[in-house]
Write an enzyme that holds these catalytic residues in place. Structure first.
Site, PDB file in Angstrom:
ATOM      1  N   GLU A 322      57.290  51.786  24.025  1.00 47.72           N
ATOM      2  CA  GLU A 322      58.182  52.775  24.336  1.00 47.72           C
ATOM      3  C   GLU A 322      59.393  52.821  23.452  1.00 47.72           C
ATOM      4  OE1 GLU A 322      60.033  53.225  28.545  1.00 47.72           O
ATOM      5  OE2 GLU A 322      58.599  54.661  28.721  1.00 47.72           O
ATOM      6  N   HIS A 351      35.968  34.998  26.111  1.00 51.33           N
ATOM      7  CA  HIS A 351      34.711  35.454  26.801  1.00 51.33           C
ATOM      8  C   HIS A 351      34.502  36.858  27.027  1.00 51.33           C
ATOM      9  CE1 HIS A 351      33.856  31.037  27.243  1.00 51.33           C
ATOM     10  NE2 HIS A 351      35.027  31.058  27.519  1.00 51.33           N
ATOM     11  N   LYS A 455      55.778  64.230  32.334  1.00 52.46           N
ATOM     12  CA  LYS A 455      56.340  64.455  33.581  1.00 52.46           C
ATOM     13  C   LYS A 455      56.715  66.098  33.919  1.00 52.46           C
ATOM     14  CE  LYS A 455      59.307  60.453  33.636  1.00 52.46           C
ATOM     15  NZ  LYS A 455      60.795  60.058  33.519  1.00 52.46           N
TER      16      LYS A 455
HETATM   17  O1  LIG Z   1      64.143  53.363  36.616  1.00 50.13           O
HETATM   18  P1  LIG Z   1      63.603  54.696  36.636  1.00 50.13           P
HETATM   19  O2  LIG Z   1      64.589  55.464  36.147  1.00 50.13           O
HETATM   20  O3  LIG Z   1      62.794  55.058  37.977  1.00 50.13           O
HETATM   21  O4  LIG Z   1      62.590  54.628  35.493  1.00 50.13           O
HETATM   22  C1  LIG Z   1      61.404  54.309  35.341  1.00 50.13           C
HETATM   23  C2  LIG Z   1      60.843  54.527  33.861  1.00 50.13           C
HETATM   24  O5  LIG Z   1      60.288  55.737  33.740  1.00 50.13           O
HETATM   25  C3  LIG Z   1      60.354  56.458  32.651  1.00 50.13           C
HETATM   26  O6  LIG Z   1      59.444  57.486  32.786  1.00 50.13           O
HETATM   27  C4  LIG Z   1      60.709  55.934  31.511  1.00 50.13           C
HETATM   28  O7  LIG Z   1      59.805  55.948  30.350  1.00 50.13           O
HETATM   29  C5  LIG Z   1      60.875  54.297  31.514  1.00 50.13           C
HETATM   30  O8  LIG Z   1      61.786  53.712  30.391  1.00 50.13           O
HETATM   31  C6  LIG Z   1      61.486  53.809  32.703  1.00 50.13           C
HETATM   32  O9  LIG Z   1      61.640  52.639  33.001  1.00 50.13           O
END
Ligand SMILES: O=P(O)(O)OC[C@H]1O[C@H](O)[C@H](O)[C@@H](O)[C@@H]1O
Length: 529
Positions: A322, A351, A455
């Protein structure tokens, strides 16, 4: 190279830190003799960038953020007294809260002490806590730890079934920096529902770690949760394991968080050395650059010969991929950078896929991780003068040699024993290696713009699902093919419509049924009347 030359190369390049109890062997990487000279100006620039970052520069320019995970282990480095106070105050609160839970001062509403911990989080809000929990946990843990790290209903059911009636003595910790991550929100809602079904008031079992004022924070306030701990915008999710995100679950589990922080702090000090050959994080970053031409042309296979380090490669996958996997560099040029990480554990992998590593496509370099101390106490002799641990060590050396003999390069990190200090040191070592490597290849390691696309698209799919259900219900009983429904909705994405319908029909939640036709994709769907 003959055996004698290899031994000499080993001695020449072996990095040893007695203080850290850590060694790094890069001798089985075939970099040329002038490699360090050629890379000197690049690595010096990386050290300068890192010093600026640690000093509070806006090291994440896209998001206009400071990058402060190093301050978490040494608050005196923080750029303002207010930040130092926040860090120290939060650490003290973590310790006090854990002590109160262990002492039963903060207990379950039934008057019993909490015996289990359910952590709800994803990405950086789960991988670090999971790695620490698994690498240091034991039967003596103060709380038994469980995780919801996905929005998979069956996955959550499985965890809840494992907890069973002990839910009444289970503390739930919801971790989300942004406080708006859907998987985590769903996990929280599913947990809350499980408590409700058991006749329990979720708020009396719940703790949040999140940014002040986030959606999660607001929920925790509105529902009167037991406690709230902060996340700051200057700590990235994937480097948050030494913030409350990693420390609170570890402290609740009863792990040595002081040792974890001390190991990380000591490693930070060691890896601030501006002499590349004396700096293990710089050595790692330089080897990644050498092995992959600074373009990610080879994969990094992480092979810890220790069951407790099984989750390390998963943790590193996020930390490295990332951070390094970026479309553009800091000058806006399209570079499509990356560094692929995978791995599991030795000798188990011997293995499984080591066959391909030894004989197949040579598109990787390996990082062996060795732990010298096998276990607490003495071992059974499985053969005259041979223990199981001797086998583990033998298999590591054997695989390293077998790979090298067939032109496959590797590095080996050796730690004396796997305790909290060593885990802290390993975390800090890779955090800094990633930062230095990012400077070498001129990218921003601290943002993740690519994550948003998926997302956003998922949000569109769920909105379309809403339209589909509304249309089916409007004309309840009438069956539609995906094409008909897409036309009805004026939607070009017939394939998405079809796939949504398939999923709806496979589950009892929405009352959608599928009637098959001769060709699978022209099956029709209807809402039950
Ligand atoms: O801690 P949060 O805000 O829930 O984020 C959780 C995760 O979601 C994302 O999509 C990011 O790419 C991550 O870097 C992050 O750790």
């Amino acid at each position: 190279m003959d055996k004698r030359q290899l031994w000499e190369r080993y001695q020449e390049y072996l990095y040893v830190s007695d203080e850290l109890g850590l060694m790094l062997d890069i001798s089985r990487m075939n970099f040329p003799p002038d490699f360090f000279d050629r890379m000197e100006s690049g690595i010096q620039k990386a050290f300068t960038d890192m010093a600026a970052l640690e000093g509070g520069a806006i090291a994440n320019p896209d998001e206009q953020r400071m990058v402060g995970h190093y301050w978490l282990r040494n608050p005196s480095l923080a750029p303002t007294p207010a930040i130092a106070t926040e860090i120290e105050g939060t650490l003290a609160r973590v310790q006090t809260f854990a002590a109160h839970i262990h002492a039963g001062k903060v207990c379950a509403p039934n008057g019993r002490p909490f015996t289990r911990l359910l952590v709800v989080g994803i990405g950086g809000s789960a991988l670090g806590p999971q790695f620490v929990a698994d690498s240091l946990g034991s039967a003596a843990d103060r709380l038994k730890v469980h995780f919801f790290d996905n929005t998979d209903p069956d996955g959550m059911d499985r965890v809840l079934a494992e907890i069973g009636p002990a839910l009444a003595e289970t503390l739930t910790l919801v971790i989300s920096k942004s406080g708006g991550t859907k998987e985590t929100r769903n996990g929280m809602l599913e947990a809350r529902e499980a408590y409700r079904k058991a006749g329990l008031d979720f708020g009396k079992y719940a703790v949040a770690i999140t940014g002040a004022g986030s959606e999660l924070d607001a929920t925790a306030v509105a529902e009167g949760w037991l406690a709230r701990f902060p996340m700051w915008d200057w700590v990235g999710g994937r480097t948050s394991v030494t913030s409350a995100v990693g420390l609170l679950p570890a402290a609740l589990q009863g792990l040595d968080i002081d040792g974890l922080l001390a190991g990380a702090r000591l490693c930070d000090e060691t890896t601030r050395s501006p002499i590349a050959r004396a700096n293990p994080a710089a050595l790692l970053a330089l080897m990644w650059h050498y092995a992959t031409d600074g373009r990610g042309t080879k994969d990094m296979v992480v092979l810890p010969y220790k069951d407790r380090l099984l989750l390390f490669s998963r943790y590193l996958q996020q930390l490295i991929m990332e951070s390094i996997g970026k479309e553009t560099d800091l000058d806006g040029r399209v570079v499509n950078q990356g560094l692929t990480v995978y791995g599991n554990k030795g000798s188990t992998d011997q293995h499984a896929y080591v066959q391909q590593l030894r004989e197949g496509i040579p598109n990787f370099f390996a990082t062996f991780i060795e732990v010298l101390a096998d276990r607490e106490g003495r071992s059974l002799l499985v053969e005259p003068d041979v223990t199981s641990g001797d086998y583990l060590a033998g298999f590591l050396q054997g695989t390293r040699t077998a790979l090298y003999d067939n032109g496959r390069e590797s590095m080996t990190i050796t730690v004396e024993k796997l305790d909290a200090r060593a885990v802290g040191a390993l975390i800090a070592l890779y955090e800094r290696a990633v930062g230095l490597y990012a400077s070498l290849v001129n990218i921003n390691a601290y943002h993740q713009p690519g994550v948003e696309a998926g997302k956003k698209a998922a949000g569109e799919v769920l909105a379309l699902q809403g339209n589909i259900l509304a249309a089916l219900r409007r004309i309840a009983g009438k069956a539609f093919t995906a094409e008909e429904l897409a036309a009805e909705l004026g939607e070009e994405e017939t394939e998405t419509v079809f796939r949504i319908l398939l999923h709806l029909a496979a589950n009892p939640d929405h009352g959608v049924e599928m009637e098959r036709s001769e060709s699978f994709c022209t099956g029709s769907f209807a809402a039950k009347g």
